[in-house]
Design a protein around this motif. Structure first.
Motif, PDB file in Angstrom:
ATOM      1  N   CYS A   1      49.609  51.674  22.115  1.00  0.00           N
ATOM      2  CA  CYS A   1      49.413  53.079  22.467  1.00  0.00           C
ATOM      3  C   CYS A   1      49.046  53.827  21.192  1.00  0.00           C
ATOM      4  O   CYS A   1      49.017  53.250  20.103  1.00  0.00           O
ATOM      5  N   ALA A   2      48.747  55.107  21.335  1.00  0.00           N
ATOM      6  CA  ALA A   2      48.288  55.889  20.182  1.00  0.00           C
ATOM      7  C   ALA A   2      49.333  55.937  19.074  1.00  0.00           C
ATOM      8  O   ALA A   2      48.988  55.951  17.898  1.00  0.00           O
ATOM      9  N   GLU A   3      50.605  55.973  19.447  1.00  0.00           N
ATOM     10  CA  GLU A   3      51.694  55.984  18.461  1.00  0.00           C
ATOM     11  C   GLU A   3      52.652  54.848  18.797  1.00  0.00           C
ATOM     12  O   GLU A   3      53.723  55.058  19.375  1.00  0.00           O
ATOM     13  N   PRO A   4      52.303  53.615  18.446  1.00  0.00           N
ATOM     14  CA  PRO A   4      53.112  52.456  18.835  1.00  0.00           C
ATOM     15  C   PRO A   4      54.466  52.444  18.132  1.00  0.00           C
ATOM     16  O   PRO A   4      54.606  52.915  16.997  1.00  0.00           O
ATOM     17  N   GLU A   5      55.456  51.884  18.824  1.00  0.00           N
ATOM     18  CA  GLU A   5      56.786  51.712  18.238  1.00  0.00           C
ATOM     19  C   GLU A   5      56.761  50.446  17.392  1.00  0.00           C
ATOM     20  O   GLU A   5      57.204  49.381  17.828  1.00  0.00           O
ATOM     21  N   LEU A   6      56.227  50.558  16.192  1.00  0.00           N
ATOM     22  CA  LEU A   6      56.067  49.382  15.350  1.00  0.00           C
ATOM     23  C   LEU A   6      57.420  48.743  15.069  1.00  0.00           C
ATOM     24  O   LEU A   6      58.387  49.413  14.729  1.00  0.00           O
ATOM     25  N   GLY A   7      57.463  47.415  15.232  1.00  0.00           N
ATOM     26  CA  GLY A   7      58.710  46.695  15.016  1.00  0.00           C
ATOM     27  C   GLY A   7      59.620  46.672  16.212  1.00  0.00           C
ATOM     28  O   GLY A   7      60.704  46.095  16.157  1.00  0.00           O
ATOM     29  N   ALA A   8      59.179  47.287  17.344  1.00  0.00           N
ATOM     30  CA  ALA A   8      60.029  47.297  18.533  1.00  0.00           C
ATOM     31  C   ALA A   8      60.238  45.887  19.064  1.00  0.00           C
ATOM     32  O   ALA A   8      61.254  45.596  19.685  1.00  0.00           O
TER      33      ALA A   8
ATOM     34  N   ARG B   1      30.936  55.420  21.071  1.00  0.00           N
ATOM     35  CA  ARG B   1      32.292  55.348  21.607  1.00  0.00           C
ATOM     36  C   ARG B   1      32.893  53.986  21.281  1.00  0.00           C
ATOM     37  O   ARG B   1      32.175  52.982  21.218  1.00  0.00           O
ATOM     38  N   VAL B   2      34.204  53.977  21.070  1.00  0.00           N
ATOM     39  CA  VAL B   2      34.948  52.733  20.897  1.00  0.00           C
ATOM     40  C   VAL B   2      36.089  52.734  21.904  1.00  0.00           C
ATOM     41  O   VAL B   2      36.928  53.646  21.901  1.00  0.00           O
ATOM     42  N   ASP B   3      36.116  51.734  22.776  1.00  0.00           N
ATOM     43  CA  ASP B   3      37.217  51.559  23.717  1.00  0.00           C
ATOM     44  C   ASP B   3      38.040  50.356  23.294  1.00  0.00           C
ATOM     45  O   ASP B   3      37.478  49.323  22.872  1.00  0.00           O
ATOM     46  N   LEU B   4      39.343  50.474  23.429  1.00  0.00           N
ATOM     47  CA  LEU B   4      40.254  49.359  23.186  1.00  0.00           C
ATOM     48  C   LEU B   4      40.847  48.943  24.521  1.00  0.00           C
ATOM     49  O   LEU B   4      41.549  49.721  25.170  1.00  0.00           O
ATOM     50  N   LEU B   5      40.556  47.719  24.926  1.00  0.00           N
ATOM     51  CA  LEU B   5      41.070  47.192  26.189  1.00  0.00           C
ATOM     52  C   LEU B   5      42.386  46.472  25.931  1.00  0.00           C
ATOM     53  O   LEU B   5      42.478  45.616  25.047  1.00  0.00           O
ATOM     54  N   THR B   6      43.408  46.820  26.722  1.00  0.00           N
ATOM     55  CA  THR B   6      44.709  46.178  26.572  1.00  0.00           C
ATOM     56  C   THR B   6      45.384  46.082  27.934  1.00  0.00           C
ATOM     57  O   THR B   6      44.791  46.422  28.956  1.00  0.00           O
ATOM     58  N   ARG B   7      46.630  45.630  27.939  1.00  0.00           N
ATOM     59  CA  ARG B   7      47.324  45.364  29.204  1.00  0.00           C
ATOM     60  C   ARG B   7      48.007  46.621  29.723  1.00  0.00           C
ATOM     61  O   ARG B   7      48.608  47.384  28.967  1.00  0.00           O
TER      62      ARG B   7
ATOM     63  N   GLU C   1      43.998  56.311  27.822  1.00  0.00           N
ATOM     64  CA  GLU C   1      44.627  57.202  26.846  1.00  0.00           C
ATOM     65  C   GLU C   1      43.543  57.619  25.855  1.00  0.00           C
ATOM     66  O   GLU C   1      43.036  56.791  25.091  1.00  0.00           O
ATOM     67  N   ASP C   2      43.176  58.882  25.901  1.00  0.00           N
ATOM     68  CA  ASP C   2      42.098  59.401  25.063  1.00  0.00           C
ATOM     69  C   ASP C   2      42.660  59.783  23.702  1.00  0.00           C
ATOM     70  O   ASP C   2      43.521  60.654  23.592  1.00  0.00           O
ATOM     71  N   LEU C   3      42.175  59.122  22.657  1.00  0.00           N
ATOM     72  CA  LEU C   3      42.628  59.407  21.300  1.00  0.00           C
ATOM     73  C   LEU C   3      41.742  60.438  20.611  1.00  0.00           C
ATOM     74  O   LEU C   3      42.003  60.818  19.471  1.00  0.00           O
ATOM     75  N   GLY C   4      40.702  60.902  21.314  1.00  0.00           N
ATOM     76  CA  GLY C   4      39.801  61.907  20.747  1.00  0.00           C
ATOM     77  C   GLY C   4      38.733  61.298  19.866  1.00  0.00           C
ATOM     78  O   GLY C   4      38.832  60.146  19.425  1.00  0.00           O
ATOM     79  N   ASP C   5      37.678  62.070  19.623  1.00  0.00           N
ATOM     80  CA  ASP C   5      36.596  61.676  18.711  1.00  0.00           C
ATOM     81  C   ASP C   5      35.946  60.356  19.103  1.00  0.00           C
ATOM     82  O   ASP C   5      35.594  59.535  18.248  1.00  0.00           O
ATOM     83  N   GLY C   6      35.802  60.124  20.417  1.00  0.00           N
ATOM     84  CA  GLY C   6      35.097  58.931  20.879  1.00  0.00           C
ATOM     85  C   GLY C   6      35.919  57.663  20.893  1.00  0.00           C
ATOM     86  O   GLY C   6      35.352  56.563  20.962  1.00  0.00           O
ATOM     87  N   VAL C   7      37.244  57.784  20.860  1.00  0.00           N
ATOM     88  CA  VAL C   7      38.134  56.613  20.841  1.00  0.00           C
ATOM     89  C   VAL C   7      39.075  56.685  22.035  1.00  0.00           C
ATOM     90  O   VAL C   7      39.710  57.719  22.268  1.00  0.00           O
ATOM     91  N   ARG C   8      39.169  55.581  22.796  1.00  0.00           N
ATOM     92  CA  ARG C   8      40.060  55.529  23.951  1.00  0.00           C
ATOM     93  C   ARG C   8      40.791  54.187  23.989  1.00  0.00           C
ATOM     94  O   ARG C   8      40.277  53.173  23.517  1.00  0.00           O
TER      95      ARG C   8
END
Length: 715
Positions: free
Chosen positions: A19-26, A52-58, A74-81
């Motif tokens: 996600c845009a703000e991942p829980e690193l180390g979770a 545009r750059v899309d990130l495909l995930t589960r 989840e739109d991260l803005g500036d052409g990134v989703r």
């Protein structure tokens, strides 16, 4: 306002809590790779050449985890989703080792999603082996370049675990190494470009793979976010972390030895604690600060993480290190840069003692904060310290070596200052994300330029050869021998069912050629299907004027050399060429004796050494077909659906043997007829694969009613 012009990039990073703000180390899967991918996307999107750059995930809806993971976009803005698609169980999160069985379904769902959006990416970029498995298949079907970043490699990881004393049977079962390593070999053979962070990664880690010589590598280190990671602005001002760390540390202003890593045995934090405990100088003059991800309760951690944290707590107690070691239970995203600044402000040292480190992004974050480092000599830190000259490499298996390096940097003020300044200079010069993006695009544009001619030819073929697909909203695809035919009474029932449903188009998928197919269908009084997928998926022909799909033929020519196949396999005496009628432009077919089956991996390796991208299909314990890597019945079906715009859940496939394997399952609803061969038993228990009790056409009808396909109801 319309979208800007430029490239459309589809990235794939499938595991972890993305996600845009991942829980690193979770957990073990939510770490540096996610940060890397997000930063790379943002840096690429800042370049005017990128649209545009899309990130495909589960996508999943686990009630224990934030609801964002069930959001489709989840739109991260500036052409990134971030784009999320379901694959695997929808109601729970899975560790990456449990995703492998579900990856074929993601291939199909991605094709369907792309068809719905009406866009094809200019290239795909997969991260880690599981995404690479999906990326290879998507690139083959879409005819676009595949770029890959491994992050860590199965063979290297397996060697390290064995060296650490773990049993082969245990680690192979836990980490699914056989599937992962096979996927990595395939990625090397099929990718247009492999990005590696260091020369050591190419030579040492990829050097363990048979297909290493077939791959094109480029060294492209990741960047560091210089806006987030920077030295303390005022060393006289107390760090905001002091208040938090007073809970653990008796003298929190002592120089800290800082480690930031998830609690994983491979991160080697236990030996770091042993090194600290065994040095009277370190215990007297410094504190140890271990930032080990997030935890609420010890018993809620995964077993491996729980074991590491328990070992650390036990070590603190055994060596009576209370007041000298901090192990905070949680942190916010903004706390991580502050930990580096805190350690730099009080003239501490950052340490990465991992058994092996593919790259070492934390070392760059430390360098950008003006913090000298001690790092494992195994992996990427060799290149980083060669460029940055800001620390010391150590043997991670030797606590005394770790302790000696820490003592050197903590007690030699002049050396500490030199390392701090050298790291700051090198990070700005070599390791910014914008520099990374420029180098990335320079290398990928070379690939696109090289492949431009074949792409232009493929586009012309598509425009000049429109498909002759029927106006139907469902498609039934059947193998012929021992599936469609074999029980004449049940076959007539199936034909009557089809005649009553004009919205269902029939296709046959067979190893026979077109002439043989027409003859056997006429013999059994089967009306001609709308679509013929013949020669084991290497030829698509439409009923209307028996028009062959030239776009599919053009698609298959990628790195295919029929004469080369014959030349390479001529020396294999146990193989005997089948009759001329069984051969075609994109299929070389052999017989073999059941008691002497060929070694498929050895055959494919020999072909790869000649530059031939091929696949091998064994069926009925007697037949061997060598095909282009992009050819199969399953690929042909997916190619048709993508061109036709038919949702994959409106397709039903049926088969009985090994050459039907890849058209059964994934995102396709499938029927394995009751008289199937043992080769299909591996599909038992897979989602969307129904094992019928009835044989031949009776099994197809049973499957039709099982799925209520095209509105069918149980009799």
């Amino acid at each position: 306002m319309g979208e800007r012009e430029g490239y459309y990039v589809l990235m794939l990073s499938l595991h972890g809590r993305v996600c845009a703000e991942p829980e690193l180390g979770a957990d073990a899967d939510t770490g540096g790779q996610i940060t890397y991918v997000l930063e790379e996307m943002r840096a690429l999107a800042r370049d005017p050449r990128i649209r545009r750059v899309d990130l495909l995930t589960r996508r999943f809806a686990d009630p224990r985890l934030p609801a964002i993971h069930d959001e489709p976009v989840e739109d991260l803005g500036d052409g990134v989703r971030i784009v999320r698609l379901y694959f695997g169980p929808r109601d729970r999160y899975l560790p990456k080792e449990q995703l492998w069985d579900h990856l074929p379904a993601l291939v199909d769902r991605t094709l369907q999603w792309l068809r719905e959006t009406g866009e094809v990416p200019d290239w795909l970029h997969s991260h880690y082996a599981d995404a690479g498995f999906v990326g290879v298949r998507l690139a083959q079907l879409l005819g676009v370049p595949l770029i890959h970043t491994g992050h860590s490699l199965g063979r290297d990881k397996r060697e390290r675990l064995l060296a650490a004393g773990e049993k082969a049977s245990s680690i192979d079962r836990r980490y699914r190494f056989a599937r992962r390593i096979a996927a990595e070999e395939e990625i090397l053979a099929e990718s247009s470009l492999i990005f590696a962070s260091t020369r050591q990664e190419v030579e040492r880690q990829y050097g363990l793979y048979e297909n290493r010589a077939r791959a094109q590598f480029e060294i492209l280190p990741p960047g560091v976010d210089l806006a987030r990671f920077a030295p303390p602005s005022d060393r006289r001002r107390p760090s905001p972390l002091l208040a938090q760390l007073r809970r653990f540390l008796q003298h929190p202003r002592k120089p800290p030895i800082l480690a930031i890593a998830r609690p994983d045995g491979r991160k080697n934090l236990q030996r770091l604690l042993t090194a600290y405990a065994g040095s009277a100088l370190l215990r007297e003059q410094s504190n140890l600060v271990l930032v080990m991800g997030q935890r609420e309760r010890l018993d809620a951690l995964e077993p491996g993480a729980r074991e590491v944290v328990t070992d650390i707590l036990q070590g603190i107690d055994d060596h009576d290190l209370y007041g000298s070691v901090a192990i905070p239970k949680s942190h916010h995203q903004d706390d991580i840069p502050e930990y580096y600044r805190f350690a730099s402000q009080y003239r501490g040292v950052f340490v990465n003692p991992a058994l092996t480190e593919p790259f070492g992004l934390t070392l760059l974050e430390a360098a950008a904060s003006g913090l000298p480092v001690v790092a494992t000599r195994n992996g990427g830190p060799q290149d980083i310290l060669r460029n940055c000259r800001n620390g010391i490499l150590v043997d991670p298996m030797e606590p005394t070596d770790i302790a000696r390096a820490l003592e050197t940097l903590l007690t030699d003020g002049r050396r500490w200052q030199q390392a701090s300044r050298a790291g700051l200079r090198a990070v700005t010069r070599v390791y910014s994300w914008d520099a990374h993006a420029r180098a990335y695009l320079r290398r990928v544009e070379r690939i696109r330029h090289r492949e431009r001619k074949s792409r232009r030819r493929r586009r012309m073929v598509l425009e000049q050869n429109p498909s002759f697909l029927p106006r139907a909203d469902h498609l039934l695809v059947c193998d012929i021998d021992n599936t469609l035919v074999g029980d004449d009474a049940q076959l007539q029932r199936l034909i009557a069912w089809l005649r009553a449903r004009p919205q269902v188009a029939l296709a046959v998928a067979t190893g026979r050629n077109l002439e043989q197919t027409l003859a056997v269908l006429a013999e059994h009084e089967v009306p001609n299907p709308e679509i013929f997928i013949t020669d084991v998926g290497t030829r698509i022909t439409y009923r209307q004027r028996l028009h062959e799909d030239q776009a599919w033929a053009e698609h298959l020519r990628h790195r295919w050399w029929r004469e080369g196949v014959l030349e390479v396999l001529r020396s294999h005496g146990d193989l005997r060429l089948q009759e001329k009628a069984a051969q075609s432009e994109f299929k070389v077919s052999y017989y073999f004796e059941p008691q002497r089956p060929p070694s498929v991996p050895a055959l494919l390796k020999a072909l790869r050494e000649k530059g031939i991208a091929a696949r091998a299909i064994v069926s009925h314990q007697r037949y061997l077909d060598i095909l282009p890597s992009r050819a199969s019945k399953g690929h042909a079906i997916r190619f048709l659906c993508f061109r036709w715009g038919l949702p994959l859940d409106c397709v039903l496939t049926a088969g009985d043997s090994g050459n039907d394997l890849d058209m059964l399952g994934g995102g396709l609803r499938s029927v394995v007829v009751g008289n199937h061969t043992p080769e299909l038993e591996e599909l038992r228990g897979h989602a969307e694969v129904y094992f019928a009790k009835a044989a031949c056409a009776g099994g197809i009808l049973e499957g039709i009613h099982h799925y209520h396909f095209a509105g069918a109801k149980d009799d």
